[in-house]
Design an enzyme around this catalytic site. Structure first.
Site, PDB file in Angstrom:
ATOM      1  N   SER A  15       0.869  -1.180   0.000  1.00  0.00           N
ATOM      2  CA  SER A  15       0.000   0.000   0.000  1.00  0.00           C
ATOM      3  C   SER A  15       0.904   1.228   0.000  1.00  0.00           C
ATOM      4  CB  SER A  15      -0.955  -0.042   1.206  1.00  0.00           C
ATOM      5  OG  SER A  15      -1.913   0.989   1.121  1.00  0.00           O
ATOM      6  N   HIS A  42      -2.729  -1.104  -3.210  1.00  0.00           N
ATOM      7  CA  HIS A  42      -3.913  -0.271  -2.996  1.00  0.00           C
ATOM      8  C   HIS A  42      -3.786   0.999  -3.843  1.00  0.00           C
ATOM      9  CE1 HIS A  42      -4.369  -2.164   1.265  1.00  0.00           C
ATOM     10  NE2 HIS A  42      -4.840  -2.953   0.310  1.00  0.00           N
ATOM     11  N   ASP A 139      -4.142  -4.780   6.064  1.00  0.00           N
ATOM     12  CA  ASP A 139      -4.490  -5.702   4.978  1.00  0.00           C
ATOM     13  C   ASP A 139      -3.277  -6.581   4.669  1.00  0.00           C
ATOM     14  OD1 ASP A 139      -5.940  -6.912   2.958  1.00  0.00           O
ATOM     15  OD2 ASP A 139      -5.542  -5.338   1.490  1.00  0.00           O
TER      16      ASP A 139
END
EC number: 3.1.1.61
Length: 198
Positions: A15, A42, A139
């Site tokens: 991310s 992401h 995540d």
């Protein structure tokens, strides 16, 4: 001890700060690198991903943004398309393929690292390597746990070297990481240990 010879696929989650981390890993992989590499980064919803174009010019491996039901080809890097979960399907002993889903976000993200990791763990089991890179949320931690439970191997980026350490820290806290490595250490292992003979 990590057995590079058994790895048949690599999954990577990232991310915030992840693009920079990937730029340390993907360009060093040689043309002889055998496993497919599936990557979730992401990205902001509603915007096209520039990652395939960015890395195509820097990498020796083929770079793809896959379509639903595409077969997974060795020596290819797949970036999850924005707004879609990317999963691995391998039903009934069939060769693994990619499935794209617009199911609700997981851990506030679509694509989700957890979704990719969990589906790949079911498809590849002990032959899977998962890598958790820089990111600002958790995540990937649960997916990394699934990979470990299936007999696979997980690495996390050293949080001290990550732009956003929350993602690798979450995986470490989940007790889902076999080794915590710098990007240089990961790159060296990937490029030297997991390559097929030309």
């Amino acid at each position: 001890m990590f057995d590079a010879n058994r790895i048949e696929a690599v999954v990577i989650g990232a991310s915030a700060g992840g693009v920079e981390a990937l730029n340390h890993l993907l360009p060093v992989l040689p043309k002889t690198f055998a496993p497919p590499v599936l990557v979730v980064v992401h990205v902001r919803q509603g915007q096209p991903s520039l990652l395939p174009d960015l890395f195509s010019s820097r990498c020796e491996l083929a770079i793809e943004e896959p379509f639903d039901k595409d077969m997974i080809v060795p020596g290819t890097v797949y970036f999850a398309p924005p707004g879609y979960h990317m999963l691995v399907e391998a039903e009934g002993g069939a060769a693994p393929s990619i499935a794209l889903s617009i199911d609700p976000p997981v851990r506030f993200s679509r694509p989700s690292v957890d979704v990719l990791f969990e589906s790949a763990a079911h498809a590849y089991g002990e032959r899977l390597l998962g890598i958790v890179l820089s990111g600002a949320n958790d995540d990937g931690a649960r997916g990394a746990r699934v990979i470990c439970d299936a007999g696979g191997t997980c690495w996390a980026q050293d949080p001290e070297t990550a732009t956003a350490p929350a993602m690798p820290l979450a995986a470490i806290a989940e007790d889902a990481v076999h080794e915590v490595l710098t990007l240089d250490e990961m790159a060296m292992r990937l490029s030297q240990c997991i390559a097929r003979q030309p």
